[in-house]
Design an enzyme around this catalytic site. Structure first.
Site, PDB file in Angstrom:
ATOM      1  CG  HIS A  21      -0.565  -1.974  -5.477  1.00  0.00           C
ATOM      2  ND1 HIS A  21      -0.436  -3.489  -5.916  1.00  0.00           N
ATOM      3  CD2 HIS A  21      -0.265  -3.019  -3.917  1.00  0.00           C
ATOM      4  CE1 HIS A  21       0.294  -4.166  -4.955  1.00  0.00           C
ATOM      5  NE2 HIS A  21       0.466  -4.209  -4.292  1.00  0.00           N
ATOM      6  CD  GLU A 260       8.380   6.455 -10.187  1.00  0.00           C
ATOM      7  OE1 GLU A 260       6.695   7.018 -10.015  1.00  0.00           O
ATOM      8  OE2 GLU A 260       8.277   6.858  -9.223  1.00  0.00           O
TER       9      GLU A 260
END
Length: 344
Positions: A21, A260
């Site tokens: 987060h 990613e």
């Protein structure tokens, strides 16, 4: 005199929930931060890693008392200004908490994964690949940035976006990254299973400052003298991007590190151990963007080894599809500019 607008990010990290987060909300702050006079992170019990991440993104850190969302919401006026734009990223910020933010006069951005409760946010960001506006119970004025094009990734990954590339006929190098804490011990399990596969000659292991089983990992690696095992500690974004590009495949959870990997065109073997990860793991598997092993919490021993081998074989034989053709960071910037200049 009206004070200059601030960007206020509210997110937590811990050994139990990891850094996800905080990492993605700070990636958003890194992108839109130049629009603001100041940016701060509000968080509970920040670790050294959180301080380092916030500093790298240009945010100051304000530590909040350890308390539940209801008690925290009652104290929000002490931390917020009417001109602020507040970003909430976490699972304790329900509708009542959001109403308390808006009652201060601040504008509200919700970074959301689940679309499972009402929201009063001015802007909702959800990078889920199958999410729709119709999934939300929101205000008529709420705006949305939905889908993979709005994945919140740090600058080194945005700068190196590429389409999937072919992998070698035999995948012999694998990077393992289960976050900075890995409370379930998935790193140890995956490393042992990979080292037992004859085709895998080189393994990289990414661990963070909250990881407590480094000695056990090194002892495990020492038992496979013919294998090349490298350990990487507290890896910054640019170095992680280079590592993901330097190994033929990566074993990662269905979290930010999976996005990613996919954005760099990498070959990912993934899975889930939290409910919010499950939809992404299923989606990328169904669309031939990555291989999902399913519920990582239930895999060990021979079952994990077989699942990893199936993942390697998938990448050796399958033409992978792109997760996203192009990110749209410019639209996120436009939305934050709208929040700064317009009345609610």
């Amino acid at each position: 005199m009206t004070k200059a607008p601030r960007l206020v990010v509210r997110a937590d990290a811990s050994p139990q929930i990891g850094l996800g987060h905080v990492v993605r909300s700070l990636a958003l702050a890194e992108l839109v931060g130049p629009l603001f006079a100041e940016a701060v992170l509000l968080t509970q019990a920040p670790s050294a890693a959180v301080h380092q991440l916030a500093a790298a993104a240009g945010l100051g850190v304000v530590e909040l008392p350890a308390q539940g969302p209801q008690a925290e919401a009652a104290q929000l006026p002490a931390h917020l200004r009417p001109a602020d734009v507040v970003v909430l990223d976490g699972y304790g910020f329900d509708e009542a908490y959001q109403v308390a933010v808006r009652a201060t006069g601040a504008r509200l951005v919700l970074v959301d994964d689940l679309a499972d409760s009402p929201t009063v946010a001015d802007l909702v960001i959800n990078h889920g690949p199958a999410v729709r506006v119709a999934d939300y119970r929101a205000l008529p004025t709420t705006r949305f940035c939905l889908g993979p094009a709005f994945s919140l990734l740090r600058a080194p990954f945005r700068a190196q976006q590429r389409l999937p590339e072919a992998v070698p006929a035999i995948v012999s190098s694998v990077l393992v990254c289960f976050g900075g804490a890995d409370p379930l011990g998935l790193t140890h399990r995956a490393l042992g299973a990979l080292l037992a596969l004859p085709q895998v000659a080189r393994v990289g292991v990414v661990i963070g400052s909250a990881f407590t089983a480094g000695t056990e990992l090194r002892a495990l690696a020492a038992g496979f003298a013919g294998k090349d095992v490298a350990f990487y500690h507290d890896v910054p974004a640019a170095e992680l991007a280079a590592l993901l590009l330097g190994y033929a495949a990566a074993v990662v959870p269905a979290s930010t590190v999976l996005l990613e990997t996919l954005l760099l065109g990498g070959a990912a073997i993934t899975g889930y151990y939290a409910d919010n990860q499950r939809p992404l793991a299923a989606y990328v598997h169904a669309h031939q963007q990555a291989f999902s092993m399913g519920n990582l919490g239930t895999l060990d021993g021979d079952a994990l080894r077989d699942a990893l081998l199936a993942g390697l074989q998938f990448h050796q034989t399958t033409r992978r599809q792109p997760y996203v053709e192009r990110l749209r960071p410019e639209q996120l910037v436009d939305e934050f500019q709208r929040l700064i200049r317009g009345p609610r």
